[in-house]
Design an enzyme around this catalytic site. Sequence first.
Site, PDB file in Angstrom:
ATOM      1  N   HIS A 198       2.588  -1.706  -1.304  1.00 22.95           N
ATOM      2  CA  HIS A 198       1.166  -1.968  -1.078  1.00 22.95           C
ATOM      3  C   HIS A 198       0.692  -3.293  -1.648  1.00 22.95           C
ATOM      4  O   HIS A 198      -0.188  -3.932  -1.077  1.00 22.95           O
ATOM      5  CB  HIS A 198       0.339  -0.829  -1.679  1.00 22.95           C
ATOM      6  CG  HIS A 198      -1.127  -0.971  -1.451  1.00 22.95           C
ATOM      7  ND1 HIS A 198      -1.696  -0.869  -0.193  1.00 22.95           N
ATOM      8  CD2 HIS A 198      -2.159  -1.235  -2.304  1.00 22.95           C
ATOM      9  CE1 HIS A 198      -3.006  -1.049  -0.288  1.00 22.95           C
ATOM     10  NE2 HIS A 198      -3.310  -1.273  -1.554  1.00 22.95           N
ATOM     11  N   ASP A 212      -6.325  -4.738   0.634  1.00 25.66           N
ATOM     12  CA  ASP A 212      -6.820  -3.439   0.201  1.00 25.66           C
ATOM     13  C   ASP A 212      -8.335  -3.380   0.479  1.00 25.66           C
ATOM     14  O   ASP A 212      -8.764  -3.600   1.604  1.00 25.66           O
ATOM     15  CB  ASP A 212      -6.465  -3.227  -1.277  1.00 25.66           C
ATOM     16  CG  ASP A 212      -6.788  -1.837  -1.783  1.00 25.66           C
ATOM     17  OD1 ASP A 212      -6.003  -0.909  -1.547  1.00 25.66           O
ATOM     18  OD2 ASP A 212      -7.852  -1.669  -2.417  1.00 25.66           O
TER      19      ASP A 212
END
Length: 331
Positions: free
Chosen positions: A308, A109
């Site tokens: 994610h 991320d």
Amino acid sequence: MHPIYQSPDFVETNGVELAVYRHGPDHKATDKPAIFFLHGFPEIAYSWRAQMEALGDAGYPVFAPDQRGYGRSDKPEGVENYTMAHLIGDLEGLLDHYGIEQVVFVGHDWGAIILWSLPLYINDRILGLGGLNVAHVAHYRDDPIKLFRGKFGPDMYIVRFQEEGACEPILEADVRETVRFFMRAPGGKRDADRKPSKQTESLDMLGMLQKGEEHWGGNLLLGEDEMQIYIDAFEAGGYTAPLHWYRNMGNNWLAEKKHLIDGVLPVIEKPSLMITADMDRACPPYLAKGMEERVTPLTMVHLENCGHWSQQQMPDAVNGAIIEWLEEHFK
């Protein structure tokens, strides 16, 4: 609490004190490279617990800091204290503190955004780069916030994050609910059959959060004890400092311009790994298309049925991919 996460070092670097978690042998006692894990938003070093355990037990010296603004690390006031130069300066200071000349960085991320910028700042300290979910993209043709607003509209989460004080009350109203909202894995067919909403199409995460859990989709990713680690961290530290990372995206884009050669970023010439996940809606795999033109040599790994938070949802697959890549390039 995971044993690796109990007793961090507290290191003074670049004007802040950072909590750094360690596992594995001393870096001076092994020929294996040291590994630095870089977390993203809204995470903390704890997100790397499975990787730290696996790689440390495999003989790699591993380090994971709560980066500035997060967890048990300092959270200086002022958006100007969270530029890319500050974030990378912290990491360079940690390398100096531990006496490590070169390391392998692995980021997820926002940690991956930092990761792909490292060669512009401290290229000589890098052995290799491993990115999860967020790809190395070409230099944006315009200010990224302007581009995101044009593509997704004013409700897109990164656009909304830009106004200081506007988003914090929403995220901090009930930190437990905020953590439960973010830390979710895709729900398979249930989510696939769910009709798109205004919030999902515009990536309005704050709007989705406020609609309540019955509208979120997916399944909780973490157990209650694991969830509590995140809750405690963000109840204590809040979300202002983490959001300041987003509020410097325009400044970072301007700073990146000085590194362009004939309008493009220089090719990263370090052994690199890119792990994508097929169900990552915020950072879909297609964003990694063409990365081989910007990074060499590049190893691509794609995770199926993964969202994610890949290193927490599929720790064994991620650990295996990282170790295989390390053994190939850093024997």
